[in-house]
Structures are given as C-alpha cells and as structure tokens.
Design an enzyme around this catalytic site. Structure first.
Site, short mmCIF file in Angstrom:
data_model
loop_
_atom_site.label_atom_id
_atom_site.label_comp_id
_atom_site.label_asym_id
_atom_site.label_seq_id
_atom_site.Cartn_x
_atom_site.Cartn_y
_atom_site.Cartn_z
N ARG A 174 -12.91 -10.86 -10.41
CA ARG A 174 -13.16 -12.06 -9.69
C ARG A 174 -13.25 -11.90 -8.20
NH1 ARG A 174 -10.06 -16.58 -8.95
NH2 ARG A 174 -8.55 -15.68 -10.32
N THR A 186 7.01 -1.58 -2.20
CA THR A 186 5.87 -1.47 -3.34
C THR A 186 5.17 -0.30 -3.15
OG1 THR A 186 6.12 -4.01 -3.57
CG2 THR A 186 4.44 -2.63 -4.90
N CYS A 187 4.47 -0.01 -2.25
CA CYS A 187 3.28 0.79 -1.99
C CYS A 187 3.71 2.27 -2.51
CB CYS A 187 2.57 0.63 -0.72
SG CYS A 187 1.37 2.02 -0.44
N CYS A 208 0.69 1.95 -4.47
CA CYS A 208 -0.54 2.33 -4.34
C CYS A 208 -0.25 4.04 -4.58
CB CYS A 208 -0.78 2.35 -2.62
SG CYS A 208 -0.08 0.87 -2.01
N GLU A 252 -7.54 -0.39 -12.69
CA GLU A 252 -6.96 0.90 -12.53
C GLU A 252 -6.17 1.43 -13.74
OE1 GLU A 252 -6.97 0.56 -7.56
OE2 GLU A 252 -5.11 0.13 -8.67
N HIS A 266 -27.68 16.17 3.58
CA HIS A 266 -28.37 16.29 1.93
C HIS A 266 -27.55 17.67 1.35
CE1 HIS A 266 -31.02 16.22 -1.32
NE2 HIS A 266 -31.34 17.53 -1.26
N LYS A 276 0.44 5.17 -8.31
CA LYS A 276 -0.51 4.65 -9.09
C LYS A 276 -1.99 5.76 -8.62
CE LYS A 276 -3.77 2.83 -6.73
NZ LYS A 276 -4.18 1.46 -6.26
N GLY A 330 -7.77 -8.85 -15.23
CA GLY A 330 -9.46 -8.27 -14.99
C GLY A 330 -9.07 -8.11 -13.30
N GLU A 372 -25.72 10.22 1.31
CA GLU A 372 -26.78 9.96 2.02
C GLU A 372 -27.67 8.84 1.81
OE1 GLU A 372 -29.83 12.98 1.21
OE2 GLU A 372 -28.76 13.73 -0.56
N TYR A 400 -7.90 -5.91 -9.75
CA TYR A 400 -7.82 -4.32 -9.55
C TYR A 400 -6.72 -3.50 -10.16
CZ TYR A 400 -4.20 -4.03 -5.80
OH TYR A 400 -3.04 -4.04 -5.09
P1 FAD Z 1 6.41 -4.50 -0.23
O1 FAD Z 1 6.06 -3.20 0.09
O2 FAD Z 1 6.47 -5.24 -1.46
O3 FAD Z 1 8.04 -4.38 0.44
C1 FAD Z 1 8.92 -5.46 0.29
C2 FAD Z 1 10.38 -5.02 0.09
O4 FAD Z 1 11.26 -6.03 0.30
C3 FAD Z 1 10.49 -4.45 -1.40
O5 FAD Z 1 10.91 -3.08 -1.17
C4 FAD Z 1 11.54 -5.42 -1.85
O6 FAD Z 1 12.58 -4.64 -2.73
C5 FAD Z 1 12.52 -5.85 -0.67
N1 FAD Z 1 13.08 -7.12 -0.85
C6 FAD Z 1 12.37 -8.39 -1.40
N2 FAD Z 1 13.27 -9.36 -1.30
C7 FAD Z 1 14.44 -9.00 -0.76
C8 FAD Z 1 15.63 -9.32 -0.11
N3 FAD Z 1 15.98 -10.52 -0.41
N4 FAD Z 1 16.32 -8.61 0.54
C9 FAD Z 1 16.26 -7.44 0.76
N5 FAD Z 1 15.04 -6.58 0.34
C10 FAD Z 1 14.28 -7.50 -0.39
N6 FAD Z 1 -2.34 -1.63 -1.60
C11 FAD Z 1 -3.25 -1.08 -1.01
O7 FAD Z 1 -3.67 -1.05 0.07
N7 FAD Z 1 -3.98 0.02 -1.64
C12 FAD Z 1 -3.67 0.17 -2.86
O8 FAD Z 1 -4.15 1.35 -3.72
C13 FAD Z 1 -2.46 -0.54 -3.56
N8 FAD Z 1 -2.38 -0.24 -4.99
C14 FAD Z 1 -1.44 -0.97 -5.29
C15 FAD Z 1 -0.97 -0.76 -6.89
C16 FAD Z 1 0.11 -1.36 -7.56
C17 FAD Z 1 0.43 -1.27 -8.79
C18 FAD Z 1 0.58 -2.50 -6.75
C19 FAD Z 1 1.81 -3.40 -7.31
C20 FAD Z 1 0.23 -2.67 -5.43
C21 FAD Z 1 -0.65 -2.13 -4.75
N9 FAD Z 1 -1.00 -2.31 -3.47
C22 FAD Z 1 -2.09 -1.58 -2.96
C23 FAD Z 1 -0.49 -3.41 -2.56
C24 FAD Z 1 0.59 -2.95 -1.54
O9 FAD Z 1 1.69 -2.44 -2.50
C25 FAD Z 1 1.21 -4.30 -1.13
O10 FAD Z 1 0.15 -4.87 -0.54
C26 FAD Z 1 2.36 -3.64 -0.01
O11 FAD Z 1 3.37 -2.76 -0.49
C27 FAD Z 1 2.77 -4.90 0.79
O12 FAD Z 1 3.81 -4.60 1.73
P2 FAD Z 1 5.00 -5.48 2.04
O13 FAD Z 1 5.93 -4.90 3.05
O14 FAD Z 1 4.46 -6.97 2.23
O15 FAD Z 1 6.03 -5.46 0.89
#
Ligand code: FAD
Length: 445
Positions: free
Chosen positions: A203, A40-41, A46, A180, A434, A49, A174, A439, A176
């Site tokens: 919240r 996801t990140c 992240c 954003e 400064h 975004k 509402g 600061e 983050y």
């Molecule tokens: P993920 O990174 O989600 O990885 C899980 C992976 O597992 C995915 O690739 C998925 O495809 C795969 N998967 C799922 N089920 C299966 C399966 N059965 N078999 C094989 N693969 C599978 N966090 C921050 O710290 N800072 C930020 O600025 C930030 N911004 C964000 C903005 C957005 C729009 C979003 C949606 C999230 C944001 N996050 C941010 C949160 C961050 O992305 C997650 O906390 C982080 O990616 C979690 O990591 P993870 O390893 O738990 O899961």
C-alpha cells in the site's frame, strides 16, 4: 555546568551519526544503548536482511546455471551456515560502530536511559545532566494485541536467529518487510503463505509495481492471500495452527508478524515532561528535528515519518551540525529513494502515478515492459516493468518506479535525475548503454 553538552538516547543509525558529528565539533557527548550498538539497521534490519536476500538469490542462479551450460554437483542449503555467517558480519559491524564512538571520545552507557527532568537523564543507576538531549530510540515491530496467541509468532527481531529453517511459514503483512522475507524464505525452500489484510501488496507504492510483484510471486509458487488476516494462533504439535478470518485453518512451523513498526517513545518519561506526541506515540519535531522543548530533539524512526536508515543518519548529522557546528541545515524529505528487496526487487523515487495525478493533474506516463536478457536465456517468463512519471507542464521527471533484476541499484542513479529536476527530454538526449536493462530508461518514447 551540565555533565555533557549532548546526551544521545539510542545508538542506532541516527544516534551514532549525531553523537559522532557533535563530538567532532568539540562537544562533550555521551550515548546510551540498551541493546547492541548499531541499532535496528545493523543488528536486525537492513544489513542482515540484505545478506539473507543475497544468500537466497543463489537458488535462482543455481536453477539458471544449467541453461548457461553448467553442470553442478549435489545441491543442498544449510541455514545455520548462512545464519552464522550473517551474524558474524553483524558482530563485525557492531564492533566497528563502537570503535567509531570510542575514537571520537563519545562515552557509551550500555544501559537503558530515560528522561527525568529538563536536561536530566537516568542511566545505569545514575542521573546525569546535559545541555541538549537527543531521542533516537527507533521503532519496534508491532504485534497485534487483539489476536489470541499472537505471542506464538516471531518478528523481524527473532527471524535472524531461527534454530532451523521452517518448512512452512506464514508471513503476515503486505509491506516491504513482509515481501522481503516472503522472497527470502521461498527461495531458501520454505513453503510460504503470505497473509495480507488489504486488497493489494505494498500500500502506498506505485500500484503497477505492486501488481507485477504479486503476479510474479504467485507464478513462482508463493501462496499470497489478500484481504485476509489471522484471528487466532494456537500451538499444534511442534508447529502452529493459524485461524483466518474466513475460518480456514493453516498448519505452519512458524509465523512472522510484519505488520508495521511502532515508535519507541513509551516509558522514556516524555509524557511527564509534556513532549508533544503524534499518532502511535511518534515524537513531533519541526524541520530542524526540535521538539516543543528547547533542549530536546528527536531523529529517525521515533518521529515516524520516513522510516529509512539514510533519513535517520542525515537527520542526526544535520542536527549535530546545527547545534554544535557553525552552519545549521535541515534535511529535505522530498524524493527520497526507497526499495523493496523482494524477488524480483523493486525501487521507487518521487511521486507514484496516483499521487502525481492528484498533486499535478496533467502528467505523462512512460513505461517499458520487457523480459531481461538474463531471464530470456534462463527460460523464465518474468518481465521487468519501468514507469516514469513526468509533469506535462514542465516536462520534469517527478517519479520513477522500477521492478526487475537490480532495480534498486539502477534506481539510486536515477534518483539523482528526479532530485535534480531533470526533464524527460534530457533523459532522451542521453545515449543508451547497450546491452543493459537500465538503457530502457532513455529509450521510452
Ligand atoms: P534504530 O536504528 O532503531 O536505533 C534505535 C536504538 O535505540 C536501538 O538500538 C534501541 O535498542 C535503542 N533504544 C531504544 N530505547 C532506548 C532507551 N530507552 N535507552 C537506550 N537505548 C534505547 N531501512 C533502510 O533504509 N533500508 C532497508 O533495507 C531497511 N531494511 C529494514 C529491514 C528490517 C527487517 C527492519 C526492521 C528495518 C529496516 N529498515 C531499513 C529501517 C531501518 O532499520 C530504520 O529506519 C533505522 O534503523 C532507523 O534508525 P534510528 O536511529 O531511528 O533507530
């Protein structure tokens, strides 16, 4: 003999780190990813975004430039250019993550994986066995099941790929992510209406920051409606008609759901194995990331605690060290800094004022409410606000909350002070640098 020492399901923040560290300890490791390596990140969170936030920020800088003496030529924004450059960076990172796995000898299955028994994983039409299995499957955006036409909206998964910049967009939520994207689309020139179910933004965050964000956003022209929600969505020409609980109808080109994220635990075979699950299907783990089954572990968003990348990464790292290295350790979830990359951004670490009052009783609050220099010359009447929460009994800094330009950058350094348990007196003993905004942190009396 199992096929692998460690099988990781999900190649996101937590899974990739855990697989790589385990392999570094000499374990035979495989990882399965049903979407794109990086998770996801990197792919839809992240990273893209933040790049959009940076891209959107130019709007304000260009507005300000005239006050600083610059004359600029024609000004035009092209969404496909920004979108495609962001996706090219996502592709680069995706390749880098894959290269890291390959370099560490981690075998990658580009397929969905499910659990079919103790240490048994079905993946890509095969069944493999492993001594330990990690579920690092993350979370997915929630789309409400009780709103007719909800499927006409998009989520953060799709928003990075829009064909065109919507002229009018409704952003529901509402939290983050909603704030954003409200900032991004507003700066890029869309008309934004943000629909928030509760009576305030963000919240759970320090209320003073949420209130300041609301005030500044509204002054900038964002249409933020509190205590409301969509009750139906219908197609209307090329756009959408959104019906609100009040009966009001809104005409928009797109609707973005940003109303929360649900752990990806369904359909993995967890229930059949008797894995303990919490609310919304979160996998229950102890401090060491272990589930109630000795061979099964979970990290990151699927455990639904702090849904942040650095948390998932550190949990995955600690688990791999503990299972395959010689020095087990666990992750401390206390005083984890976090930010909202809204416009202006805000960032927090530790206890908010209401939390501190409840947990500690006797606290002191120090605040700074000021107009950043950059805004003064730009003629923008937007004020930054910093709040420090101090335990009155010990003088220790237990919370810090900032809204204003560069707040997340400033807060990362301040988080060290909160984590280290520094006192307000020690902050005061530090001389100001400064002229900076930061600061203010050592000048609050
Ligand atoms: P993920 O990174 O989600 O990885 C899980 C992976 O597992 C995915 O690739 C998925 O495809 C795969 N998967 C799922 N089920 C299966 C399966 N059965 N078999 C094989 N693969 C599978 N966090 C921050 O710290 N800072 C930020 O600025 C930030 N911004 C964000 C903005 C957005 C729009 C979003 C949606 C999230 C944001 N996050 C941010 C949160 C961050 O992305 C997650 O906390 C982080 O990616 C979690 O990591 P993870 O390893 O738990 O899961």
């Amino acid at each position: 003999m199992a096929d692998y020492d460690y099988f990781v399901i999900g190649a996101g923040s937590g899974g990739v780190r855990s697989a790589r560290i385990a392999a570094g300890h000499g374990a035979k490791v495989a990882i399965a990813e049903e979407n794109r390596v990086g998770g996801t990140c990197v792919i839809r969170g992240c990273v893209p975004k933040k790049l959009l936030v940076i891209g959107a920020q130019f709007a304000q800088d260009l507005d300000d430039a005239g006050r600083y003496g610059w004359t600029l030529g024609e000004r035009r924004f092209d969404w496909p250019t920004l979108r495609d450059h962001v996706q090219a960076e996502v592709d680069r990172l995706n390749r880098a993550y894959q290269a890291t796995l390959d370099a560490h000898g981690v075998e990658t299955f580009h397929a969905r994986a499910t659990l079919v028994g103790e240490g048994r994983v079905a993946v890509g039409g095969r069944e493999v066995t492993a001594r330990h299995v990690l579920v690092a499957t993350g979370a997915r955006p929630l789309v409400p099941g009780d709103v007719p036409g909800a499927e006409l909206g998009i989520t953060s998964n799709e928003v990075f790929h829009l064909e065109a910049l919507p002229q009018r967009i409704a952003i529901v939520g509402g939290g983050y992510i909603a704030n954003e994207f409200a900032g991004i689309f507003h700066e890029l020139g869309s008309q934004v209406v943000q629909l928030v179910r509760g009576p305030r933004l963000l919240r759970g965050w320090e209320p003073a920051l949420a209130d300041r964000l609301l005030q500044i956003s509204r002054a900038r022209g964002l249409d933020i409606r509190l205590s409301t929600r969509p009750t139906a969505i219908r197609k209307a020409g090329a756009g959408l008609e959104v019906e609100l609980a009040s009966g009001v109808l809104l005409a928009v080109d797109a609707l973005l759901w940003a109303v929360g994220r649900v752990p990806n635990s369904k359909g993995l075979g967890l229930e059949a194995l008797g894995v303990a699950l919490g609310d919304r299907g979160a996998i229950r783990v102890d401090r060491g990331q272990h589930t109630n089954l000795s061979w099964l572990h979970a990290v990151g968003d699927v455990t639904d605690r702090l849904q942040l990348t650095p948390v998932a990464i550190r949990e995955g790292h600690a688990l791999a060290d503990s299972l395959f290295g010689s020095a087990p350790w666990t992750v401390d979830h206390d005083a984890v800094p976090s930010a909202v990359f809204s416009n202006p951004p805000l960032a927090s670490v530790g206890l908010s004022e209401p939390q501190a009052r409840e947990q500690l009783g006797d606290i002191r609050i120090h605040t700074a409410d000021f107009r950043p220099m950059k805004n003064v010359l730009a003629g923008r009447d937007e004020r930054a606000f910093y709040k420090l929460v101090v335990d009155a009994a010990t003088d220790r800094l237990v919370g810090a909350h900032l809204i204003g330009p560069e707040a997340p950058e400033i807060l990362q350094a301040l988080a060290v002070a909160v984590k280290a348990g520094l006192t307000k007196r020690q902050l005061d003993a530090t001389l100001a640098l400064h002229p900076t905004m930061a600061e203010e942190l050592v000048l609050m009396r």
